[in-house]
Design a protein around this motif. Structure first.
Motif, PDB file in Angstrom:
ATOM      1  N   LYS A  37       8.260 -16.187  -0.537  1.00  0.00           N
ATOM      2  CA  LYS A  37       6.519 -16.099   0.923  1.00  0.00           C
ATOM      3  C   LYS A  37       5.872 -14.944   0.543  1.00  0.00           C
ATOM      4  CE  LYS A  37       8.722 -19.681   3.833  1.00  0.00           C
ATOM      5  NZ  LYS A  37       8.095 -20.221   3.086  1.00  0.00           N
ATOM      6  N   VAL A  38       5.431 -15.163  -0.235  1.00  0.00           N
ATOM      7  CA  VAL A  38       4.199 -13.619  -0.267  1.00  0.00           C
ATOM      8  C   VAL A  38       2.408 -13.705   0.484  1.00  0.00           C
ATOM      9  CG1 VAL A  38       5.201 -13.288  -2.372  1.00  0.00           C
ATOM     10  CG2 VAL A  38       2.851 -14.004  -2.368  1.00  0.00           C
ATOM     11  N   GLU A  39       2.240 -12.449   1.021  1.00  0.00           N
ATOM     12  CA  GLU A  39       0.840 -12.474   1.574  1.00  0.00           C
ATOM     13  C   GLU A  39       0.338 -13.882   1.124  1.00  0.00           C
ATOM     14  OE1 GLU A  39       2.990 -10.657   1.895  1.00  0.00           O
ATOM     15  OE2 GLU A  39       3.484 -10.126   3.984  1.00  0.00           O
ATOM     16  N   SER A  40      -1.118 -13.642   0.999  1.00  0.00           N
ATOM     17  CA  SER A  40      -2.494 -14.525   0.422  1.00  0.00           C
ATOM     18  C   SER A  40      -3.026 -13.484  -0.204  1.00  0.00           C
ATOM     19  CB  SER A  40      -3.411 -15.904   1.182  1.00  0.00           C
ATOM     20  OG  SER A  40      -3.584 -14.713   1.843  1.00  0.00           O
ATOM     21  N   TYR A  41      -2.963 -12.446  -0.103  1.00  0.00           N
ATOM     22  CA  TYR A  41      -3.574 -11.089  -0.773  1.00  0.00           C
ATOM     23  C   TYR A  41      -3.317 -11.010  -1.836  1.00  0.00           C
ATOM     24  CZ  TYR A  41      -0.961  -8.334   2.039  1.00  0.00           C
ATOM     25  OH  TYR A  41      -0.263  -7.818   3.140  1.00  0.00           O
ATOM     26  N   TRP A  42      -1.762 -10.932  -1.859  1.00  0.00           N
ATOM     27  CA  TRP A  42      -1.126  -9.922  -3.066  1.00  0.00           C
ATOM     28  C   TRP A  42      -1.531 -11.219  -4.448  1.00  0.00           C
ATOM     29  CZ3 TRP A  42       0.065  -5.097  -2.797  1.00  0.00           C
ATOM     30  CH2 TRP A  42       0.883  -5.269  -1.920  1.00  0.00           C
ATOM     31  N   PRO A  43      -1.067 -11.786  -4.483  1.00  0.00           N
ATOM     32  CA  PRO A  43      -1.547 -12.595  -5.806  1.00  0.00           C
ATOM     33  C   PRO A  43      -3.260 -12.269  -6.632  1.00  0.00           C
ATOM     34  CG  PRO A  43      -0.200 -14.037  -4.567  1.00  0.00           C
ATOM     35  CD  PRO A  43      -0.969 -13.126  -3.969  1.00  0.00           C
ATOM     36  N   SER A  44      -3.743 -12.114  -5.776  1.00  0.00           N
ATOM     37  CA  SER A  44      -5.174 -11.885  -5.927  1.00  0.00           C
ATOM     38  C   SER A  44      -5.442 -10.619  -6.416  1.00  0.00           C
ATOM     39  CB  SER A  44      -6.373 -12.351  -4.737  1.00  0.00           C
ATOM     40  OG  SER A  44      -6.223 -11.767  -3.752  1.00  0.00           O
ATOM     41  N   LEU A  45      -5.200  -9.450  -5.337  1.00  0.00           N
ATOM     42  CA  LEU A  45      -4.951  -7.874  -6.050  1.00  0.00           C
ATOM     43  C   LEU A  45      -4.393  -7.910  -6.873  1.00  0.00           C
ATOM     44  CD1 LEU A  45      -3.698  -6.539  -2.345  1.00  0.00           C
ATOM     45  CD2 LEU A  45      -5.931  -5.829  -3.202  1.00  0.00           C
ATOM     46  N   PHE A  46      -3.007  -8.272  -7.821  1.00  0.00           N
ATOM     47  CA  PHE A  46      -2.693  -8.290  -8.509  1.00  0.00           C
ATOM     48  C   PHE A  46      -3.816  -8.902 -10.136  1.00  0.00           C
ATOM     49  CE2 PHE A  46       1.273  -7.136  -6.727  1.00  0.00           C
ATOM     50  CZ  PHE A  46       2.051  -6.674  -7.835  1.00  0.00           C
ATOM     51  N   ALA A  47      -4.195  -9.675  -9.511  1.00  0.00           N
ATOM     52  CA  ALA A  47      -4.849 -10.387 -10.826  1.00  0.00           C
ATOM     53  C   ALA A  47      -6.417  -9.556 -10.827  1.00  0.00           C
ATOM     54  CB  ALA A  47      -5.459 -12.176 -10.374  1.00  0.00           C
ATOM     55  N   LYS A  48      -6.677  -9.091 -10.062  1.00  0.00           N
ATOM     56  CA  LYS A  48      -8.200  -7.890 -10.054  1.00  0.00           C
ATOM     57  C   LYS A  48      -8.042  -7.000 -10.609  1.00  0.00           C
ATOM     58  CE  LYS A  48     -10.362  -9.511  -6.107  1.00  0.00           C
ATOM     59  NZ  LYS A  48     -11.335  -9.665  -4.941  1.00  0.00           N
ATOM     60  N   LEU A  49      -6.362  -6.966 -10.694  1.00  0.00           N
ATOM     61  CA  LEU A  49      -5.644  -5.345 -11.314  1.00  0.00           C
ATOM     62  C   LEU A  49      -5.629  -5.441 -12.737  1.00  0.00           C
ATOM     63  CD1 LEU A  49      -5.058  -2.571 -11.431  1.00  0.00           C
ATOM     64  CD2 LEU A  49      -2.255  -3.293 -11.243  1.00  0.00           C
ATOM     65  N   LEU A  50      -5.360  -6.382 -12.875  1.00  0.00           N
ATOM     66  CA  LEU A  50      -5.015  -6.935 -14.620  1.00  0.00           C
ATOM     67  C   LEU A  50      -6.283  -7.131 -15.316  1.00  0.00           C
ATOM     68  CD1 LEU A  50      -1.320  -8.292 -13.945  1.00  0.00           C
ATOM     69  CD2 LEU A  50      -1.781  -5.757 -14.709  1.00  0.00           C
ATOM     70  N   GLU A  51      -7.128  -7.907 -14.128  1.00  0.00           N
ATOM     71  CA  GLU A  51      -7.989  -8.075 -15.561  1.00  0.00           C
ATOM     72  C   GLU A  51      -8.695  -6.583 -15.744  1.00  0.00           C
ATOM     73  OE1 GLU A  51     -11.979  -8.993 -11.838  1.00  0.00           O
ATOM     74  OE2 GLU A  51     -10.761 -10.145 -12.727  1.00  0.00           O
ATOM     75  N   LYS A  52      -8.427  -5.776 -15.487  1.00  0.00           N
ATOM     76  CA  LYS A  52      -9.247  -4.472 -16.048  1.00  0.00           C
ATOM     77  C   LYS A  52      -8.223  -3.034 -15.964  1.00  0.00           C
ATOM     78  CE  LYS A  52     -12.644  -4.735 -11.455  1.00  0.00           C
ATOM     79  NZ  LYS A  52     -12.639  -3.660 -10.408  1.00  0.00           N
ATOM     80  N   ARG A  53      -6.510  -4.080 -16.480  1.00  0.00           N
ATOM     81  CA  ARG A  53      -5.687  -3.140 -16.937  1.00  0.00           C
ATOM     82  C   ARG A  53      -5.054  -4.361 -18.304  1.00  0.00           C
ATOM     83  NH1 ARG A  53      -5.113   1.615 -14.294  1.00  0.00           N
ATOM     84  NH2 ARG A  53      -3.410   2.278 -16.174  1.00  0.00           N
ATOM     85  N   ASN A  54      -4.531  -3.208 -19.529  1.00  0.00           N
ATOM     86  CA  ASN A  54      -3.292  -3.880 -20.077  1.00  0.00           C
ATOM     87  C   ASN A  54      -2.227  -3.944 -19.932  1.00  0.00           C
ATOM     88  OD1 ASN A  54      -2.654  -4.436 -22.217  1.00  0.00           O
ATOM     89  ND2 ASN A  54      -3.615  -2.986 -23.957  1.00  0.00           N
ATOM     90  N   VAL A  55      -1.287  -4.959 -19.235  1.00  0.00           N
ATOM     91  CA  VAL A  55      -0.512  -4.555 -19.345  1.00  0.00           C
ATOM     92  C   VAL A  55       0.484  -4.161 -20.266  1.00  0.00           C
ATOM     93  CG1 VAL A  55       1.360  -6.415 -18.119  1.00  0.00           C
ATOM     94  CG2 VAL A  55      -0.822  -7.115 -17.997  1.00  0.00           C
ATOM     95  N   GLU A  56       0.617  -4.091 -21.288  1.00  0.00           N
ATOM     96  CA  GLU A  56       1.128  -3.802 -22.322  1.00  0.00           C
ATOM     97  C   GLU A  56       1.376  -1.971 -22.168  1.00  0.00           C
ATOM     98  OE1 GLU A  56       0.864  -4.579 -26.355  1.00  0.00           O
ATOM     99  OE2 GLU A  56       0.956  -6.790 -25.865  1.00  0.00           O
TER     100      GLU A  56
END
Length: 111
Positions: A37-56
């Motif tokens: 169970k995660v708060e609803s804002y965590w997935p969107s925060l991670f998605a926004k961060l990772l659309e601007k950064r390279n995971v590798e």
């Protein structure tokens, strides 16, 4: 790191490893499938961060913090042998000061 952050981190890494785009919906789906169970804002925060950064790049740079502190230089007199015994005493004083400051902040690594 909270369980929510950790779950979203793992979900993001799974999506990246599978070559899929990292979106909030996909992260939420993976987290839900893992029964976390995660708060609803965590997935969107991670998605926004990772659309601007390279995971590798993030994976490669794990643990590579800033540069280390510069070494202290000690002025030595003409007879360098006399200055050698003083060097450890200076180091001990610095270590004591660090321990005191940690105690003053009520911070301990193992609490």
């Amino acid at each position: 790191m909270s369980a929510s952050e950790l779950a979203c981190t793992y979900a993001s890494l799974i999506l990246h490893d599978d070559g899929l785009s990292i979106t909030a919906e996909k992260i939420a789906t993976l987290v839900k499938a893992a029964n976390v169970k995660v708060e609803s804002y965590w997935p969107s925060l991670f998605a926004k961060l990772l659309e601007k950064r390279n995971v590798e790049d993030l994976i490669i740079n794990v643990g590579s913090g800033g540069g280390g502190a510069a070494a202290a230089t000690v002025a030595t007199p003409a007879g360098g042998a006399a200055a050698a015994p003083d060097a450890p005493a200076v180091k001990e004083k610095k270590e004591e000061a660090m321990e005191e400051s940690d105690d003053e902040m009520m911070f301990s690594l193992f609490d």
